[in-house]
Design an enzyme around this catalytic site. Structure first.
Site, PDB file in Angstrom:
ATOM      1  N   GLU A  42      75.870  41.708  22.077  1.00  0.00           N
ATOM      2  CA  GLU A  42      77.052  41.297  21.279  1.00  0.00           C
ATOM      3  C   GLU A  42      76.692  41.245  19.724  1.00  0.00           C
ATOM      4  O   GLU A  42      75.364  40.754  19.323  1.00  0.00           O
ATOM      5  CB  GLU A  42      77.310  39.877  21.522  1.00  0.00           C
ATOM      6  CG  GLU A  42      78.507  39.166  20.870  1.00  0.00           C
ATOM      7  CD  GLU A  42      79.059  38.117  21.068  1.00  0.00           C
ATOM      8  OE1 GLU A  42      78.494  37.440  22.009  1.00  0.00           O
ATOM      9  OE2 GLU A  42      79.857  37.374  20.605  1.00  0.00           O
ATOM     10  N   ARG A 267      65.006  36.086  31.964  1.00  0.00           N
ATOM     11  CA  ARG A 267      64.849  36.208  30.490  1.00  0.00           C
ATOM     12  C   ARG A 267      63.744  36.106  30.275  1.00  0.00           C
ATOM     13  O   ARG A 267      62.704  35.168  30.637  1.00  0.00           O
ATOM     14  CB  ARG A 267      65.957  35.544  29.933  1.00  0.00           C
ATOM     15  CG  ARG A 267      65.837  34.117  29.535  1.00  0.00           C
ATOM     16  CD  ARG A 267      66.879  33.597  28.506  1.00  0.00           C
ATOM     17  NE  ARG A 267      68.187  34.246  28.643  1.00  0.00           N
ATOM     18  CZ  ARG A 267      68.747  34.546  27.532  1.00  0.00           C
ATOM     19  NH1 ARG A 267      68.318  34.464  26.378  1.00  0.00           N
ATOM     20  NH2 ARG A 267      70.022  35.126  27.561  1.00  0.00           N
ATOM     21  N   LYS A 277      70.020  33.645  19.357  1.00  0.00           N
ATOM     22  CA  LYS A 277      70.824  34.148  18.377  1.00  0.00           C
ATOM     23  C   LYS A 277      71.096  32.941  17.319  1.00  0.00           C
ATOM     24  O   LYS A 277      71.179  32.716  16.107  1.00  0.00           O
ATOM     25  CB  LYS A 277      71.667  35.241  18.550  1.00  0.00           C
ATOM     26  CG  LYS A 277      70.979  36.547  18.772  1.00  0.00           C
ATOM     27  CD  LYS A 277      72.086  37.677  18.768  1.00  0.00           C
ATOM     28  CE  LYS A 277      72.598  37.820  20.354  1.00  0.00           C
ATOM     29  NZ  LYS A 277      73.381  38.826  20.417  1.00  0.00           N
TER      30      LYS A 277
HETATM   31  P1  ATP Z   1      70.712  35.003  22.601  1.00  0.00           P
HETATM   32  O1  ATP Z   1      70.780  34.125  24.019  1.00  0.00           O
HETATM   33  O2  ATP Z   1      69.475  35.228  22.285  1.00  0.00           O
HETATM   34  O3  ATP Z   1      71.671  34.925  21.942  1.00  0.00           O
HETATM   35  P2  ATP Z   1      72.526  36.829  24.163  1.00  0.00           P
HETATM   36  O4  ATP Z   1      72.183  36.898  25.755  1.00  0.00           O
HETATM   37  O5  ATP Z   1      73.588  36.001  23.784  1.00  0.00           O
HETATM   38  O6  ATP Z   1      71.103  36.427  23.436  1.00  0.00           O
HETATM   39  P3  ATP Z   1      73.433  39.408  24.086  1.00  0.00           P
HETATM   40  O7  ATP Z   1      73.706  40.038  22.794  1.00  0.00           O
HETATM   41  O8  ATP Z   1      74.479  39.006  24.909  1.00  0.00           O
HETATM   42  O9  ATP Z   1      72.575  38.279  23.720  1.00  0.00           O
HETATM   43  O10 ATP Z   1      72.404  40.117  25.103  1.00  0.00           O
HETATM   44  C1  ATP Z   1      72.291  41.672  24.917  1.00  0.00           C
HETATM   45  C2  ATP Z   1      71.510  41.708  26.247  1.00  0.00           C
HETATM   46  O11 ATP Z   1      70.052  41.538  26.108  1.00  0.00           O
HETATM   47  C3  ATP Z   1      71.784  41.115  27.541  1.00  0.00           C
HETATM   48  O12 ATP Z   1      72.043  41.899  28.683  1.00  0.00           O
HETATM   49  C4  ATP Z   1      71.042  40.037  27.747  1.00  0.00           C
HETATM   50  O13 ATP Z   1      70.990  39.583  28.995  1.00  0.00           O
HETATM   51  C5  ATP Z   1      69.808  40.500  27.158  1.00  0.00           C
HETATM   52  N1  ATP Z   1      68.895  39.513  26.744  1.00  0.00           N
HETATM   53  C6  ATP Z   1      69.422  38.312  25.579  1.00  0.00           C
HETATM   54  N2  ATP Z   1      68.154  37.711  25.478  1.00  0.00           N
HETATM   55  C7  ATP Z   1      67.144  38.114  26.389  1.00  0.00           C
HETATM   56  C8  ATP Z   1      65.790  37.689  26.680  1.00  0.00           C
HETATM   57  N3  ATP Z   1      65.353  36.489  25.853  1.00  0.00           N
HETATM   58  N4  ATP Z   1      65.171  38.139  27.625  1.00  0.00           N
HETATM   59  C9  ATP Z   1      65.724  39.295  28.379  1.00  0.00           C
HETATM   60  N5  ATP Z   1      67.025  39.881  28.021  1.00  0.00           N
HETATM   61  C10 ATP Z   1      67.642  39.467  26.959  1.00  0.00           C
HETATM   62 MG    MG Z   2      75.601  36.597  24.916  1.00  0.00          MG
END
Ligand code: ATP
Ligand code: MG
Length: 558
Positions: A42, A267, A277
């Site tokens: 995102e 994760r 984020k």
């Molecule tokens: P955050 O929780 O840090 O805000 P998010 O999951 O909201 O991250 P996205 O932009 O939705 O961020 O993530 C894009 C992809 O990266 C998704 O498929 C998510 O599962 C993966 N991702 C995000 N954080 C991690 C992590 N700490 N380890 C592995 N994969 C991750």
């Molecule tokens: Mg997300």
């Protein structure tokens, strides 16, 4: 900037993980002729090292199995998303060495199709417009132990729902006044199936679609359908989406469209930092760091500025593996990856970070000579450089003790050390200011001890680095340390755990003259000090600023 997108052989070989096994089986059974994965960030922040795990996994699987991996910007919430984030995301994926080819997609590309499908679900009687307020909806939702209550608007006719949904889309209603919900089961033990919201009203321009829309699909509705449109075979996400999988499946089943499969993995959590984020944005907004690319940030742009190589980050992701058990990975594991990469890749140089004058009394005032030094002790192909020597030098303040502690192997009154690439010197005295602080060290040198000279082999306990005072250049050096003081920060008070000493800026460092030519993002090992990278933002031609990537040894280990 040097291209840094070659993939190492170990990464290409690909280590075993459960997803690899699933894909192997799917290809062997003929379920899929080839695979399609996607990385769907995102654009509401910069990518971090956790995302790198997902990028390496998705792009790595596609590469290793001859498939394709799409970069999909999951841009369904215009209130939080920004072009700056889109640009940095694309830059980070490319920097890591991956290529989406033709396959840059946006969830917003599918808004027309998603809308049409939503009307179809309304027509089938499995979606309805709800007028409850957000607060009421929460109250109606029930709890983990208590079934939810059906909304009084749940049994509107198809015609009424269609009309209201079309008017939502036409902009007839204010933000938050109505939503479109899936009609599933308010008593489901899985909260995600209690009539989840599919669309909400947001009168906000979108970075990609402008003001074409004022209703936006929720993640759960947009995601699976986007996967379906793109022909994704293996939709890989993190474990917190496991409970959303029944919903992912429900939408696709209701629509009778191509149905990709969702798989979940754990994760990445890294010690001594925060990763979400939301928290990273808070650090940026509150001015705790200089920006998303602050070298202390766990963002890919931050790590890049800090001096991390794409190779080292890919090696890290390979090393930690992919599983289904959540765990914390030690920051030292990441640091060790960049250390072992730079140990091979980085040329050596001498830099004195906290200078102390060193006067070689018996060296002629007007003389200067050049000594040759290998750029890398194990890689002769990196060549040699010459290092000027003269009567007045700088040494590291820490390398001198007027009253040496037991076991001190460096310079002290009367003791001897070797100056790297040059002579053995003996300390003959010190100069002090009126408050008693040592301002210069005096010594004599023994010319016979030069490499190749008759006494070159003479043993001394210590070897120190140095820089010619007449020839050296001055440069700013930034030492960075961990952002958070505790290993597993969690809870709401994480901001109170910020390390107040995470930066130390040195303005008086002196370096061998060859470093004046260092280019942005070039990396060096400063002998005995650590690995340093020329800051890509604040350096000027001939005036590099160096960021410490990592020390030579893990100073945090007990
Ligand atoms: P955050 O929780 O840090 O805000 P998010 O999951 O909201 O991250 P996205 O932009 O939705 O961020 O993530 C894009 C992809 O990266 C998704 O498929 C998510 O599962 C993966 N991702 C995000 N954080 C991690 C992590 N700490 N380890 C592995 N994969 C991750
Ligand atoms: Mg997300």
């Amino acid at each position: 900037m040097a291209p840094e997108n070659h993939i190492t052989e170990t990464a290409a070989a690909g280590s075993a993980n459960f997803l690899r096994n699933i894909i192997q089986d799917d290809l062997a059974s003929g379920k899929h002729a080839s695979i399609v994965t996607r990385f769907p960030p995102e654009p509401n922040g910069y990518l971090h090292i956790g995302h790198a795990k997902s990028i390496c996994l998705n792009f790595g699987l596609a590469r290793d199995f001859g498939g394709e991996c799409h970069l999909r910007l999951d841009d369904t919430n215009p209130a939080r998303e920004d072009q700056e984030y889109i640009d940095s995301i694309k830059g980070s994926v490319r920097w890591l060495g991956f290529d989406w080819g033709e396959h840059l997609h946006h969830a917003s590309d599918y808004f027309p199709q998603l809308y049409q499908w939503a009307e179809e679900l309304v027509g089938k009687g499995v979606a309805y417009v709800d007028d409850l307020t957000a607060e009421e909806m929460r109250a109606y939702r029930g709890t983990l132990t208590e079934a939810g209550k059906e909304s009084p608007y749940r049994n509107r006719s198809v015609e009424e729902n269609l009309e209201l949904f079309r008017r939502m889309r036409a902009g007839d209603f204010p933000d938050g006044s109505r939503v479109l919900r899936a009609k599933i089961d308010m008593a489901s033990p899985n909260m995600n199936l209690r009539d989840p919201v599919m669309y909400r009203i947001v009168h906000e321009p979108h970075p990609h679609t402008g003001d074409a829309w004022c209703i936006y699909p929720m993640y759960d509705y947009a995601h699976g359908q986007s996967d379906s449109i793109e022909g994704i075979t293996h939709s890989i996400c993190t474990l917190e989406f496991e409970d959303h999988r029944p919903l992912y499946d429900w939408f696709l089943d209701q629509l009778c469209v191509y149905h990709p499969r969702q798989y979940e993995f754990a994760r990445l959590n890294l010690t001594y930092t925060v990763m979400s984020k939301r928290k990273l944005l808070q650090l940026v907004r509150d001015g705790d760091v200089t920006g998303w690319d602050d070298p202390r940030m766990p963002t890919l742009d931050g790590l890049r500025r800090r001096g991390y190589t794409p190779d080292s980050i890919r090696a890290f992701c390979e090393q930690i593996g992919v599983g289904r058990n959540g765990s914390w990975i030690e920051m030292s594991v990441l640091e060790e990856c960049v250390r072992s990469d730079l140990n091979v890749a980085a040329p050596r140089a001498m830099a004195v970070l906290r200078p102390l004058r060193l006067i070689v009394e018996n060296y002629p005032e007007e003389l200067a000579e050049e000594f040759s030094a290998a750029n890398h002790p194990q890689r002769p192909e990196l060549g040699v450089r010459s290092i000027p020597f003269c009567r007045e030098l700088y040494m590291e303040r820490d390398d001198f003790m007027e009253v040496p502690v037991k076991g001190f192997k460096r310079l002290a009154p009367g003791s001897e050390v070797r100056l790297r690439y040059a002579f053995i010197i003996r300390c003959t005295g010190v100069e002090k200011d009126e408050s008693g602080v040592v301002t210069a060290v005096r010594c004599s040198y023994d010319r016979e001890t030069l490499t190749g000279g008759p006494a070159a082999d003479r043993k001394v306990k210590g070897v120190i680095h140095w820089v010619s005072a007449r020839h050296g250049i001055q440069a700013d050096v930034r030492l960075y340390d961990r952002l958070i003081t505790v290993s597993n920060p969690s809870g709401d008070d994480w901001k109170s755990l910020l390390n107040p000493d995470s930066t130390e800026f040195l303005t008086g460092a002196v370096m061998e003259p060859s470093l004046a030519a260092a280019r942005p993002e070039e990396r060096f090992q400063f002998e005995r000090q650590g690995y340093f990278c020329v800051d890509g933002k604040d350096s000027l031609p001939g005036k590099p600023v160096f960021n410490r990537t990592v020390t030579l040894r893990d100073s945090w280990a007990k």
